[in-house]
Design an enzyme around this catalytic site. Structure first.
Site, PDB file in Angstrom:
ATOM      1  N   SER A 283      30.775  33.006  83.191  1.00 23.58           N
ATOM      2  CA  SER A 283      31.352  32.425  81.968  1.00 23.58           C
ATOM      3  C   SER A 283      32.661  31.757  82.335  1.00 23.58           C
ATOM      4  O   SER A 283      33.174  31.932  83.443  1.00 23.58           O
ATOM      5  CB  SER A 283      31.617  33.518  80.936  1.00 23.58           C
ATOM      6  N   ASP A 284      33.227  30.983  81.423  1.00 27.23           N
ATOM      7  CA  ASP A 284      34.608  30.567  81.646  1.00 27.23           C
ATOM      8  C   ASP A 284      35.509  31.693  81.118  1.00 27.23           C
ATOM      9  O   ASP A 284      35.037  32.669  80.519  1.00 27.23           O
ATOM     10  CB  ASP A 284      34.911  29.217  80.988  1.00 27.23           C
ATOM     11  N   TRP A 285      36.779  31.539  81.348  1.00 28.18           N
ATOM     12  CA  TRP A 285      37.769  32.569  81.038  1.00 28.18           C
ATOM     13  C   TRP A 285      37.682  32.963  79.552  1.00 28.18           C
ATOM     14  O   TRP A 285      37.981  32.136  78.683  1.00 28.18           O
ATOM     15  CB  TRP A 285      39.146  32.009  81.373  1.00 28.18           C
ATOM     16  N   SER A 287      35.265  33.135  77.661  1.00 21.78           N
ATOM     17  CA  SER A 287      34.405  32.307  76.796  1.00 21.78           C
ATOM     18  C   SER A 287      33.300  33.123  76.132  1.00 21.78           C
ATOM     19  O   SER A 287      32.696  32.663  75.171  1.00 21.78           O
ATOM     20  CB  SER A 287      33.817  31.114  77.560  1.00 21.78           C
TER      21      SER A 287
END
Ligand code: NOJ
Length: 736
Positions: A283-285, A287
């Site tokens: 995932s992104d930070w 997200s």
């Protein structure tokens, strides 16, 4: 210590082993997976940051420290741990866990680790795929020597909006070129063997469409048709998957109304389905958790469920998996098979990195000492930097400056700012090692008359008299203007890209002294500087060039290197033109300045300040009339375009020969031109070379709204030249 896992595996899994130990890393991952409890599996899916709120989440969850959490097998990866000693400490903790599964350490290595190369958009301006690949390899070499196994790069998001600060991290506006650069960067980072000492895992980000944030505002919503996505945004992601990138990262935005982190169309239908992608997705930070404020998941548990079911294998930071996956599996809301698939991919990556064979292989202090900022790496950074500088204007051959000049007026604080020249998002880039232009000129023995000229913070003119006096005392003037390095990058969207009037007025006054004036425009994105464009005799766009910035600038300023870079993004002439890009569509009312009811503005032109693919050289080139081998081909048949390029000037130089295609009539409207090939060639004075471009499906096709790549019979314009606005056209017909 370091063989904990192997001995553990032998004891635990003897019944599963065939006569010989498996050599295939998928088999090894499967064997290990069979030994794992559900908690241990979920542990592998957590990625925890060493920075920001470190103690909060960890202690709240009953662990005294991150080390203790790791010892309990509750993390598969850490990010932002950057010193070798800490990496060693955490890795040892991981080896003390029941199965001794080593950690992967990740970091944003965007344009170099400690030795810094130009920002990625600058590198893209080189149109030199081999140089871009080499640069990524050097970054990988320093990163691997620093104990890190994984970079969150390349960012392959296409963007046509210079307001978006993250354009500095990408390869610009063009999907075809973006795909080529994505491949080059991935080859550079990963090589053929992830366990080699000079390679690391790459991460294709951000999947998908992040660069299309509405109004260029970072993290904003994205909305586009499928046809638009397939044709103009998807190609670099697809190229990355085909190039075998080890990991993908979700984007923050929503796509078709569903946050990318929980988007089954992106993760299942495209990535795993059509592209058969085998690597893992992070995932992104935060997200996963951010699906709650998106208004998609009602709470963190629902967010964990949506992400894991969609196929997000590892969660960066927000710990929704940590808190909820177990209960979600036990209640049957997430099939355990989903967890197994995710963990299998993560374990496979660890085997590929060689971490099970020697978990400390990336922790060698001697290697680190020998590698970091070595003369070889610095030479490579300088080479990449000079290839990235774009010559925008050169009236009266103001450049190159004669090496015989003695006194130089050097104006503008950016000339001497190590922090700015390093560029934004520069990992562990060593600021003290950055060679500024002032330092490089001084080292070469020039007498420098330095004046600030404008205030770096406000952009207002400051002590203009001193700057003019410096100019009058000198043989030439070099003035640096632009934005600060910290003004581009993540969360650095800007609503104003015009350079401050103070900078532009100063340049005009310097020009009026009659001295030769060279303007260096520095920035992480296309900027607007019409006054400078109109008045200054020579302009270089220099991006942020990194550790060797000053030396590379001198190479170009004094002609030791003849610039050959081209703009990978259209430079707008007015804010109101944004988004602006060369592959616009004709529309039913193509722009006509004399007809009001056409696609135009009433107060500004449509034309950009500088088009995509534009960039000058100290020499000149001519192009012959292009010829097609066949002007009519059957479906599936190939042809070839040939054009002869001649260096008509007095210096050796490089030209980027660019091929564009227009499908004149199609079942879906097509752009007025699309880049479908390019070659960078070096020619000596007077030398000619015939450049050949194969023309087949790849050049002529497009994606339907269903995502099928097709070529339709009919008429095509095939265009060739040295900039998207300087093209010669020949016609091609694909028969029915
Ligand atoms: C957020 C950014 O969007 C992403 O590109 C980056 O890799 C992560 N933060 C980790 O720093």
């Amino acid at each position: 210590m370091k063989y904990t896992f192997l001995s553990g595996l032998l004891l635990l899994s003897v019944s599963h082993l065939s006569a010989s130990t498996p050599t295939d890393n998928w088999q090894r991952a499967d064997l290990l997976l069979q030994q794992m409890t559900l908690e241990e599996k979920i542990g592998q899916m957590n990625q925890i940051s060493n920075k920001s709120k470190l103690t909060g989440p960890v202690s709240e969850r009953g662990f005294k420290s991150l080390v203790e959490l790791v010892e309990n097998g509750m993390a598969g990866s850490l990010l932002n741990v950057t010193d070798l000693q800490s990496i060693r400490t955490y890795q040892e903790a991981a080896l003390r866990s029941r199965l001794g599964i080593p950690l992967i350490f990740g970091l944003d290595v965007i344009h170099g680790m400690r030795t810094i190369s130009p920002i990625p958009l600058g590198e893209a301006a080189s149109f030199d795929l081999e140089a871009i690949e080499r640069s990524a390899r050097w970054a990988a070499t320093e990163t691997a020597a620093s104990g890190i196994h994984w970079t969150f790069a390349p960012m392959v998001d296409i963007s046509t909006d210079a307001r978006w600060g993250r354009v500095m991290e990408g390869a610009g506006e063009d999907p075809y070129y973006g795909a080529q650069v994505a491949r080059a960067r991935i080859r550079g980072f990963q090589g053929d063997d992830l366990s080699a000492p000079n390679t690391i895992m790459a991460c294709c980000k951000h999947f998908a469409g992040y660069g299309a944030a509405t109004s260029g505002k970072d993290y904003n919503s994205v909305d586009m048709s499928r046809g638009h996505f397939y044709n103009y945004y998807m190609p670099p992601y697809k190229a990355a998957a085909e190039a075998g990138v080890a990991t993908f990262m979700n984007a923050f935005n929503d796509f078709d109304g569903i946050p990318c982190t929980g988007n089954t169309f992106l993760l299942q239908e495209l990535l795993r389905g059509r592209w058969h992608y085998q690597g893992f997705v992070v995932s992104d930070w935060n997200s996963v958790e951010e699906m709650v404020p998106h208004g998609y998941a009602a709470n963190r548990k629902e967010a964990a469920k949506a992400a894991a079911n969609a196929g997000c294998d590892m969660e960066m930071c927000s710990l929704c998996y940590f808190d909820h996956l177990k209960e979600l599996v036990e209640s049957g809301e997430i099939p355990e098979q989903k967890i197994d698939e995710a963990v299998r991919r993560i374990l496979y990556a660890k085997f590929e990195l060689g971490l099970f064979d020697d978990p400390m292989r990336y922790c060698d202090t001697n290697r680190l000492r020998q590698t970091v900022l070595s003369s070889q790496i610095r030479a490579a950074a300088r080479d990449m930097a000079k290839r990235s500088i774009v010559l925008l204007k050169n009236d009266n051959q103001t450049l190159p400056l004669s090496p015989k000049i003695k006194h130089i007026a050097l104006i503008g604080p950016l000339c001497d700012s190590q922090l700015d020249m390093r560029g934004g998002w520069a990992a562990e880039g060593v600021v003290d090692s950055i060679v500024t232009l002032r330092r490089a000129l001084t080292d070469r023995g020039y007498t420098i008359h330095y004046a600030e000229g404008y205030n770096a913070e406000t952009g207002l003119e400051s002590n203009t008299a001193q700057a003019l006096q410096a100019a009058c005392q000198s043989d030439a003037v070099i003035v640096a203007v632009g934005e600060r390095a910290r003004d581009s990058g993540e969360a650095r969207s800007r609503g104003e890209l015009n350079l401050p009037s103070g900078q532009q007025e100063l340049v005009k006054k310097l020009v009026s002294t009659g001295k030769p004036v060279v303007v260096l425009v520095m920035g992480g994105r296309p900027l607007i500087f019409n006054d400078i464009k109109n008045h200054a005799p020579a302009i270089l766009f220099t991006w942020w060039l990194g550790t060797e910035a000053g030396n590379a600038l001198c190479d170009v300023l004094f002609g030791d290197y003849n610039p050959g870079a081209k703009l990978p993004m259209t430079f707008p002439a007015h804010m109101g033109q944004i988004p602006i890009y060369y592959y616009y569509k004709s529309t039913g009312r193509p722009a006509d300045p004399n007809k009001p009811h056409t696609t135009r503005f009433i107060d500004i032109d449509n034309a950009p300040a500088y088009p995509f693919g534009y960039g000058l050289s100290y020499t000149t080139f001519t192009f012959s009339t292009p010829r097609l081998e066949k002007t009519m081909i059957a479906p599936g048949e190939k042809t070839c375009l040939r054009v002869t390029v001649t260096n008509t000037g007095k210096r050796s130089g490089e030209e980027v020969v660019q091929l564009y295609v227009r499908d004149r009539f199609a079942s879906l409207t097509r752009p007025v031109k699309e880049l479908r090939g390019f070659q960078k060639i070096m020619l000596s004075p007077g030398e000619s070379r015939t450049v050949e471009f194969p023309i087949d499906q790849e050049q002529l096709g497009f994606y339907t709204n269903e995502g099928n790549f097709i070529v339709e019979p009919g008429d095509f314009d095939i265009m060739v030249g040295n900039s998207s606005d300087q093209l010669q056209t020949v016609s091609l017909t694909v028969s029915k």
